[in-house]
Design a protein around this motif. Structure first.
Motif, PDB file in Angstrom:
ATOM      1  N   THR A   1     -19.341 -51.463 -20.570  1.00  0.00           N
ATOM      2  CA  THR A   1     -19.564 -50.399 -21.546  1.00  0.00           C
ATOM      3  C   THR A   1     -20.993 -49.877 -21.461  1.00  0.00           C
ATOM      4  O   THR A   1     -21.235 -48.663 -21.521  1.00  0.00           O
ATOM      5  N   SER A   2     -21.949 -50.785 -21.307  1.00  0.00           N
ATOM      6  CA  SER A   2     -23.354 -50.386 -21.220  1.00  0.00           C
ATOM      7  C   SER A   2     -23.621 -49.602 -19.947  1.00  0.00           C
ATOM      8  O   SER A   2     -24.361 -48.605 -19.957  1.00  0.00           O
TER       9      SER A   2
ATOM     10  N   ASP B   1     -32.613 -46.450 -26.037  1.00  0.00           N
ATOM     11  CA  ASP B   1     -31.229 -46.480 -25.553  1.00  0.00           C
ATOM     12  C   ASP B   1     -31.163 -47.083 -24.157  1.00  0.00           C
ATOM     13  O   ASP B   1     -30.325 -47.952 -23.875  1.00  0.00           O
TER      14      ASP B   1
ATOM     15  N   ALA C   1     -28.245 -55.119 -21.467  1.00  0.00           N
ATOM     16  CA  ALA C   1     -26.854 -55.566 -21.538  1.00  0.00           C
ATOM     17  C   ALA C   1     -26.210 -55.577 -20.156  1.00  0.00           C
ATOM     18  O   ALA C   1     -25.452 -56.492 -19.815  1.00  0.00           O
ATOM     19  N   ALA C   2     -26.513 -54.566 -19.342  1.00  0.00           N
ATOM     20  CA  ALA C   2     -25.916 -54.490 -18.011  1.00  0.00           C
ATOM     21  C   ALA C   2     -26.407 -55.603 -17.103  1.00  0.00           C
ATOM     22  O   ALA C   2     -25.662 -56.085 -16.246  1.00  0.00           O
TER      23      ALA C   2
ATOM     24  N   ALA D   1     -22.297 -46.112 -20.396  1.00  0.00           N
ATOM     25  CA  ALA D   1     -23.202 -45.306 -21.215  1.00  0.00           C
ATOM     26  C   ALA D   1     -24.434 -44.893 -20.420  1.00  0.00           C
ATOM     27  O   ALA D   1     -24.889 -43.738 -20.504  1.00  0.00           O
ATOM     28  N   LEU D   2     -24.994 -45.816 -19.642  1.00  0.00           N
ATOM     29  CA  LEU D   2     -26.161 -45.507 -18.821  1.00  0.00           C
ATOM     30  C   LEU D   2     -25.818 -44.456 -17.774  1.00  0.00           C
ATOM     31  O   LEU D   2     -26.569 -43.490 -17.571  1.00  0.00           O
TER      32      LEU D   2
ATOM     33  N   THR E   1     -31.694 -50.841 -24.188  1.00  0.00           N
ATOM     34  CA  THR E   1     -30.509 -51.550 -24.689  1.00  0.00           C
ATOM     35  C   THR E   1     -29.422 -51.610 -23.624  1.00  0.00           C
ATOM     36  O   THR E   1     -28.830 -52.662 -23.376  1.00  0.00           O
ATOM     37  N   TRP E   2     -29.154 -50.485 -22.972  1.00  0.00           N
ATOM     38  CA  TRP E   2     -28.093 -50.439 -21.972  1.00  0.00           C
ATOM     39  C   TRP E   2     -28.428 -51.301 -20.755  1.00  0.00           C
ATOM     40  O   TRP E   2     -27.577 -52.033 -20.260  1.00  0.00           O
ATOM     41  N   THR E   3     -29.657 -51.208 -20.267  1.00  0.00           N
ATOM     42  CA  THR E   3     -29.990 -51.961 -19.050  1.00  0.00           C
ATOM     43  C   THR E   3     -30.044 -53.456 -19.316  1.00  0.00           C
ATOM     44  O   THR E   3     -29.617 -54.251 -18.482  1.00  0.00           O
TER      45      THR E   3
ATOM     46  N   ARG F   1     -18.978 -55.837 -22.446  1.00  0.00           N
ATOM     47  CA  ARG F   1     -20.171 -55.138 -22.916  1.00  0.00           C
ATOM     48  C   ARG F   1     -21.005 -54.649 -21.742  1.00  0.00           C
ATOM     49  O   ARG F   1     -21.636 -53.596 -21.812  1.00  0.00           O
ATOM     50  N   GLN F   2     -21.014 -55.410 -20.664  1.00  0.00           N
ATOM     51  CA  GLN F   2     -21.741 -54.979 -19.478  1.00  0.00           C
ATOM     52  C   GLN F   2     -21.167 -53.673 -18.948  1.00  0.00           C
ATOM     53  O   GLN F   2     -21.905 -52.726 -18.633  1.00  0.00           O
TER      54      GLN F   2
END
Length: 421
Positions: free
Chosen positions: A190-191, A172, A179-180, A194-195, A175-177, A187-188
């Motif tokens: 949103t990621s 997880d 995208a960020a 989430a992070l 995936t988040w980092t 999407r950045q």
């Protein structure tokens, strides 16, 4: 938008950071360096800014006292341009990467103990163990995507163990980092959300049940030392340690692998002389920097860089990838040629000045160990589909391959089967 270097007649500048530009970054940066060390360019988000492409001017800009890392005074302009991800509320703010002294000095001091040479060297046996475990998972197969099987998960495992992130959440976080760091879009955001949400919950859990890890120690500083670390700073520091703490190493390993696959003679040299790997890692950093461009800096006063007049509020970015190819090398050698035996490879790939990457010792250690294990255990490693070319990350400030399809003679696992998250 025009490009203003030291040329007499300014030439049209490309929109830097676009997928087309990043796919041919070294060629495009060479064209800009031929015109001068600094240029007025348009960024992918449509904003204009200054881009430093020369090595000596890069060192000057990275340490310039009138170029601030703190975006807060420019909040109105950043929100208007859609770049408010840089502000504290995004989760990227409130950390040492986006702070000036004295806040930067205080925040950096709080985490510096985890990255001293002694503390990093103590991690070497575990890094090597993880490298062998990840390689064991694909060595018997005869082919793999090195990004998904090795160069990507290994740095994430190391930073998660250092911080105390549960193994089952590594995918997880990766995936988040990713995208960020590479998707300047919704999407950045949103990621990052989430992070932030996950790390806030993890910090609360560690506050209730502290463990022997870096995040627990930072919480202790926050709770026991009269508020030296605010809640926002604690979260911002956790975010930046996760994101920058592994993404740079992922791309360092990926870019080094690309360089060695493209130069099998250099790979043979290191297999015969693995003791030269520490110097080779510096050459990989110079040859293809894992962070393509520095985080944005803001001019607090009028100043001159490389003949360009920078007005208050102007943004300045340093092209670290370009600076490496412009760095001084030994007389008679070509800076565009990879030489793993090069003496004293100079670069600014980890920055320069007070913002020099605090995690550089760990990134270097991981690179030396990971490359030694890879080269030693897979002596005939080669491109699986060279005709496809290399797909580079299409956006963001980092530079690295999206995938690395390779083939090799299948090799048995060295250790019993182990599930590696």
């Amino acid at each position: 938008m025009t490009s203003h270097g030291n040329s007499v007649a300014p030439a049209p500048a490309p929109e830097v950071g676009t997928p087309g530009f990043k796919a041919h970054a070294h060629e495009r940066y060479a064209e800009l360096r031929a015109l001068g060390p600094i240029h007025r360019v348009r960024m992918p988000d449509g904003t204009a800014g200054w881009l430093v492409v020369g090595y000596e001017l890069a060192r000057t800009a990275l340490a310039h006292p009138l170029l601030s890392k703190d975006p807060a005074p420019f909040e109105e302009e950043l929100r208007a341009s859609g770049r408010h991800i840089l502000l504290a509320g995004s989760g990227f703010g409130g950390n040492m990467l986006m702070a000036d002294p004295p806040q930067h000095t205080r925040l950096r001091r709080l985490v510096s103990g985890a990255f001293t040479p002694g503390a990093v060297e103590a991690l070497a046996p575990r890094v090597e163990e993880l490298a062998h475990q990840y390689l064991d998972a694909f060595a018997p197969l005869g082919e793999a995507d090195l990004v998904t099987a090795y160069t990507g998960p290994l740095p994430m495992a190391v930073i998660c163990e250092l911080l105390g992130v549960p193994a089952e959440r590594r995918d997880d976080l990766q995936t988040w980092t990713r995208a960020a760091m590479t998707n300047p879009s919704e999407r950045q955001r949103t990621s990052l959300l989430a992070l932030n949400t996950y790390l806030r919950e993890l910090l609360e859990e560690k506050r209730r049940h502290p463990q022997d890890d870096l995040l627990s120690r930072l919480i202790a500083v926050r709770d026991e030392d009269d508020g030296r670390l605010s809640d926002a700073e604690l979260l911002g520091t956790a975010v930046i340690l996760v994101a920058a703490g592994h993404e740079t190493t992922v791309n360092l390993l990926g870019n080094a692998a690309v360089a060695l696959l493209d130069h099998p003679d250099q790979a043979r040299t290191l297999r015969l002389a693995p003791e030269r790997l520490p110097g080779a890692v510096e050459e990989f950093l110079r040859y293809d920097a894992p962070v393509e461009s520095s985080p944005t800096r803001f001019a607090t006063e009028r100043l001159t860089l490389g003949g360009a007049v920078i007005e208050p509020g102007d943004t300045v970015t340093v092209a670290l990838t370009s600076a490496g190819r412009d760095a001084p090398v030994e007389a008679g050698t070509d800076p565009d040629r990879l030489d793993v035996l090069r003496h004293n490879a100079r670069h600014v790939s980890f920055g320069h000045g007070i913002h020099y990457c605090i995690g550089a010792p760990l990134a270097r250690l991981e690179a030396v160990i990971a490359l030694r294990v890879l080269l030693g255990r897979l002596p005939d490693l080669e491109w699986a589909r060279p005709e496809e070319g290399i797909a580079w990350l299409p956006a963001g400030i980092t530079r690295g391959p999206v995938r690395l399809p390779v083939r090799f003679t299948p090799r048995p696992a060295r250790t019993p089967a182990v599930d590696v998250p």
